[in-house]
Write a protein that holds these residues in place. Sequence first.
Motif, PDB file in Angstrom:
ATOM      1  N   PHE A 502      22.873   0.461  51.731  1.00 30.62           N
ATOM      2  CA  PHE A 502      22.290   1.618  52.394  1.00 30.62           C
ATOM      3  C   PHE A 502      22.228   1.306  53.805  1.00 30.62           C
ATOM      4  O   PHE A 502      22.183   0.128  54.248  1.00 30.62           O
ATOM      5  CB  PHE A 502      20.857   2.106  52.159  1.00 30.62           C
ATOM      6  N   TYR A 503      22.543   2.141  54.695  1.00 30.53           N
ATOM      7  CA  TYR A 503      22.353   1.959  56.314  1.00 30.53           C
ATOM      8  C   TYR A 503      21.593   2.945  56.865  1.00 30.53           C
ATOM      9  O   TYR A 503      21.516   4.172  56.389  1.00 30.53           O
ATOM     10  CB  TYR A 503      23.984   1.864  56.783  1.00 30.53           C
ATOM     11  N   ALA A 504      21.101   2.535  57.945  1.00 34.77           N
ATOM     12  CA  ALA A 504      20.035   3.226  58.858  1.00 34.77           C
ATOM     13  C   ALA A 504      20.463   3.333  60.199  1.00 34.77           C
ATOM     14  O   ALA A 504      20.659   2.125  60.840  1.00 34.77           O
ATOM     15  CB  ALA A 504      18.711   2.662  58.424  1.00 34.77           C
ATOM     16  N   VAL A 505      20.702   4.568  60.749  1.00 38.18           N
ATOM     17  CA  VAL A 505      20.803   4.725  62.115  1.00 38.18           C
ATOM     18  C   VAL A 505      19.585   5.047  62.898  1.00 38.18           C
ATOM     19  O   VAL A 505      19.082   6.197  62.710  1.00 38.18           O
ATOM     20  CB  VAL A 505      21.878   5.950  62.301  1.00 38.18           C
ATOM     21  N   GLN A 506      19.044   4.190  63.413  1.00 40.44           N
ATOM     22  CA  GLN A 506      17.773   4.393  64.306  1.00 40.44           C
ATOM     23  C   GLN A 506      18.021   4.754  65.555  1.00 40.44           C
ATOM     24  O   GLN A 506      18.648   4.042  66.372  1.00 40.44           O
ATOM     25  CB  GLN A 506      16.898   3.285  64.184  1.00 40.44           C
ATOM     26  N   SER A 508      16.433   7.380  69.094  1.00 35.88           N
ATOM     27  CA  SER A 508      14.981   7.997  69.808  1.00 35.88           C
ATOM     28  C   SER A 508      14.741   9.311  68.926  1.00 35.88           C
ATOM     29  O   SER A 508      13.435   9.609  69.251  1.00 35.88           O
ATOM     30  CB  SER A 508      15.204   7.991  71.046  1.00 35.88           C
ATOM     31  N   GLY A 509      15.525   9.955  68.287  1.00 35.23           N
ATOM     32  CA  GLY A 509      15.221  11.268  67.863  1.00 35.23           C
ATOM     33  C   GLY A 509      15.047  11.066  66.315  1.00 35.23           C
ATOM     34  O   GLY A 509      14.765  12.180  65.742  1.00 35.23           O
ATOM     35  N   GLY A 510      15.078   9.891  65.850  1.00 34.18           N
ATOM     36  CA  GLY A 510      14.778   9.926  64.228  1.00 34.18           C
ATOM     37  C   GLY A 510      15.694   8.617  63.750  1.00 34.18           C
ATOM     38  O   GLY A 510      16.739   8.050  64.298  1.00 34.18           O
ATOM     39  N   THR A 511      15.619   8.536  62.426  1.00 39.29           N
ATOM     40  CA  THR A 511      16.317   7.623  61.646  1.00 39.29           C
ATOM     41  C   THR A 511      16.982   8.319  60.547  1.00 39.29           C
ATOM     42  O   THR A 511      16.642   8.925  59.960  1.00 39.29           O
ATOM     43  CB  THR A 511      15.444   6.393  60.896  1.00 39.29           C
ATOM     44  N   PHE A 512      18.212   8.110  60.643  1.00 43.12           N
ATOM     45  CA  PHE A 512      19.293   8.826  59.694  1.00 43.12           C
ATOM     46  C   PHE A 512      19.810   7.821  58.473  1.00 43.12           C
ATOM     47  O   PHE A 512      20.162   6.556  58.880  1.00 43.12           O
ATOM     48  CB  PHE A 512      20.493   9.726  60.227  1.00 43.12           C
ATOM     49  N   TRP A 513      19.756   8.371  57.303  1.00 45.66           N
ATOM     50  CA  TRP A 513      20.236   7.212  56.437  1.00 45.66           C
ATOM     51  C   TRP A 513      21.488   7.669  55.573  1.00 45.66           C
ATOM     52  O   TRP A 513      21.810   8.957  55.420  1.00 45.66           O
ATOM     53  CB  TRP A 513      19.279   7.063  55.118  1.00 45.66           C
ATOM     54  N   GLY A 514      22.202   6.700  55.326  1.00 41.15           N
ATOM     55  CA  GLY A 514      23.542   6.935  54.593  1.00 41.15           C
ATOM     56  C   GLY A 514      23.765   5.821  53.352  1.00 41.15           C
ATOM     57  O   GLY A 514      23.098   4.686  53.457  1.00 41.15           O
ATOM     58  N   LYS A 515      25.006   5.963  52.533  1.00 42.07           N
ATOM     59  CA  LYS A 515      25.028   5.332  51.350  1.00 42.07           C
ATOM     60  C   LYS A 515      26.545   4.868  51.469  1.00 42.07           C
ATOM     61  O   LYS A 515      27.464   5.324  51.841  1.00 42.07           O
ATOM     62  CB  LYS A 515      24.639   5.796  50.157  1.00 42.07           C
ATOM     63  N   ILE A 516      26.890   3.392  51.275  1.00 41.13           N
ATOM     64  CA  ILE A 516      28.278   2.838  51.138  1.00 41.13           C
ATOM     65  C   ILE A 516      28.244   2.115  49.695  1.00 41.13           C
ATOM     66  O   ILE A 516      27.292   1.313  49.294  1.00 41.13           O
ATOM     67  CB  ILE A 516      28.285   1.744  52.421  1.00 41.13           C
ATOM     68  N   LEU A 517      29.463   2.333  49.435  1.00 41.07           N
ATOM     69  CA  LEU A 517      29.845   1.548  47.928  1.00 41.07           C
ATOM     70  C   LEU A 517      30.902   0.619  48.335  1.00 41.07           C
ATOM     71  O   LEU A 517      31.982   0.867  48.722  1.00 41.07           O
ATOM     72  CB  LEU A 517      30.031   2.494  47.097  1.00 41.07           C
ATOM     73  N   ILE A 518      30.332  -0.812  48.075  1.00 35.79           N
ATOM     74  CA  ILE A 518      31.554  -1.626  48.339  1.00 35.79           C
ATOM     75  C   ILE A 518      32.074  -1.992  46.858  1.00 35.79           C
ATOM     76  O   ILE A 518      31.372  -2.368  45.989  1.00 35.79           O
ATOM     77  CB  ILE A 518      30.953  -2.993  48.847  1.00 35.79           C
ATOM     78  N   LEU A 519      33.404  -1.766  46.954  1.00 36.11           N
ATOM     79  CA  LEU A 519      34.212  -2.107  45.523  1.00 36.11           C
ATOM     80  C   LEU A 519      35.436  -2.555  45.917  1.00 36.11           C
ATOM     81  O   LEU A 519      36.483  -1.922  46.595  1.00 36.11           O
ATOM     82  CB  LEU A 519      34.394  -0.626  44.948  1.00 36.11           C
ATOM     83  N   GLU A 520      35.792  -3.945  45.387  1.00 32.65           N
ATOM     84  CA  GLU A 520      36.832  -4.417  45.613  1.00 32.65           C
ATOM     85  C   GLU A 520      37.809  -4.065  44.369  1.00 32.65           C
ATOM     86  O   GLU A 520      37.361  -4.055  43.537  1.00 32.65           O
ATOM     87  CB  GLU A 520      36.925  -5.983  45.569  1.00 32.65           C
TER      88      GLU A 520
END
Length: 520
Positions: A502-506, A508-520
């Motif tokens: 998971f990644y978080a973009v913090q 001044s207007g808030g924090t947004f979350w996203g998901k990443i799947l690492i797959l070799e």
Amino acid sequence: MILVAAPARAQDLVRTPGILANDVTNLHAEGRAIWVGPYLNVSTDGGQTWKAAQADSLTGFRNSVYSIDIEGNIIWAGLGFQYTRSRSDGQSESVNEIRGLLHSQDGGASWTYVSHLPFADSDPATTGLLDLPEDTLIAYGDVQLSTLAITVAAQSPPWDIDYNPTTGDLWVAGQLAGIRKSQDQGRTWQRIVLPPDTSWFLSPRLGLEFPFLVQPVGIAPDNFFGLNFQAFAILADESGAVWAGTAGGLNRSEDGGTSWRHYTTEDGLTGDWVISIEEQHRPGLSPAVWATNWPSLGEHQGYGISVTRDNGHSFESALHSERCYDFAFDGPRVYVACDGGLYISRDDGHTFVAVRNFYDARNPDRTFRPGAGVYAVATTDDAIWAGTADGLFKSTDEGRTWHTFRTLVPLNPDGLPPVIPADHVPEVDTYAYPNPFSPAADRLIRLRYKLEEGGTVIIRVFDFGMNLVRTVLNESQEHGEREVSWDGLDDYGARLANGPYFYAVQTSGGTFWGKILILE
């Protein structure tokens, strides 16, 4: 034997937010216009605005442009599709198949679809780029050659297409379908006979009889000499000669495709598999014809490029061991698109320098993915364009500096043109691409987000247990849509294991979350 043309339907070029794919597979320049595959984007103002062909056969990205040729307002494009299937040995393989042709006579304002299938009931006099099952003989002079009817679309994509406005001949190189020629705008087609692998010259007057088979069906592989029947490239040059590139060499015809001279590594090619042929205009001289060479069967095969400046009497080679795909020219300047970068020669191809990093000083956050190959190159009146596996790049100073064009899908998809399927573009606060992400193959994953106002931005990556593994960014940024790259490593430089993150973009207007799947 061959084809059906569907009724013409007026379809405008519609405005798009940019190029429609970051994996740029082909380019074609005409004046100031640059056409971009795989989905027929075009810009006529140096990339400031973009349009796309709203053709039914491209709707929803269900087909791709495999080849394109433009002569003035006349456009021909070959359509194909790629999928994966399992072989009898359990291994998977990629399959490319033909899906027909697109034709425009008004610079792309309207399009006609030309089917690849054999004749339709409504017009049995037409033929197709594929055969009927009973098409097992080819008349060549006074001889009837036995052949294999190519009745399925698989492995017969239109890898190359060339239209000669002087003669009206339309040529297609279709792998197992070989070389096909139409003299009536794609309504009927002729299957062109090329020399067997063991012959250096072929003409009807020789009266040769041989099986014209593109695969060793019914004959022992040791007795198969049909690699030169599998076609990947075609060029009708300005002198009137026709060149065909195959899995078994390079071929030249001076009589419209009836008789052929066959060239191989014995004549100076670095490899017998030719996937691209282009001509370099030379005022007062015959054109220089360049070909990419890949290794085929046999000894002394390798990657590189070859050029003949004397109509095939002699060849020179260059870029040995480099796998290349395309050429472009600007007077004595030669540009070659290769896995190792864009190679540039300013002295007619005698020496080359390589561009491997397409750095964009105006957009430093748009980094170029290391190792991404260059697949296509073209020159407009004022620029060089390089199509890569990581976007489209433009240079107006002979390759010294670059400007980046990528598919920048908006976070809010309202107002997207109909050529982009709505279900492909959900409304989100942030997204990551490519996703799933392979650090070994993709090298970089890009995180995209929008700042309503400027300020400090902190981007962190967490594992499935919400343990912090990497702080990707901690800096002040201006407002607008932004993009940051991550290499898939943790804060200690170690590659992360497969799995969800998971990644978080913090901001001044808030924090947004996203998901990443690492797959070799």
